[in-house]
Design a protein around this motif. Sequence first.
Motif, short mmCIF file in Angstrom:
data_model
loop_
_atom_site.label_atom_id
_atom_site.label_comp_id
_atom_site.label_asym_id
_atom_site.label_seq_id
_atom_site.Cartn_x
_atom_site.Cartn_y
_atom_site.Cartn_z
N ASP A 124 0.90 -0.35 -5.17
CA ASP A 124 0.77 -0.20 -6.63
C ASP A 124 0.66 -1.57 -7.30
N ALA A 125 1.23 -2.60 -6.68
CA ALA A 125 1.16 -3.96 -7.22
C ALA A 125 -0.17 -4.63 -6.88
N GLY A 126 -1.00 -3.97 -6.06
CA GLY A 126 -2.34 -4.47 -5.79
C GLY A 126 -2.55 -5.13 -4.44
N TYR A 127 -1.64 -4.89 -3.50
CA TYR A 127 -1.75 -5.51 -2.18
C TYR A 127 -1.77 -4.44 -1.11
N ASP A 128 -2.31 -4.78 0.06
CA ASP A 128 -2.33 -3.86 1.19
C ASP A 128 -1.03 -4.02 1.96
N ALA A 129 -0.37 -2.91 2.27
CA ALA A 129 0.91 -2.97 2.96
C ALA A 129 0.99 -1.90 4.04
N SER A 130 1.77 -2.21 5.07
CA SER A 130 2.07 -1.24 6.11
C SER A 130 3.45 -1.53 6.68
#
Length: 65
Positions: A58-64
């Motif tokens: 939601d903050a604009g970054y790709d995460a896993s």
Amino acid sequence: MSPTLTVQGMTCEHCEQTVEEALEGVTGVRDAHVDRNAEQVTVDGDADEAQLVAAVEDAGYDASA
């Protein structure tokens, strides 16, 4: 519990701060430690990993997890 997330797209200190603030806004998170160079974030607390990933995305970054 201290889950570690992989976060891609952080390029500066502002990016680190944005990710930290997004994670610290999740219920159950006590602290977040961002390492932009390693593309990792370690979270202190008992929040659900899916919520953590969603907050970073939601903050604009790709995460896993």
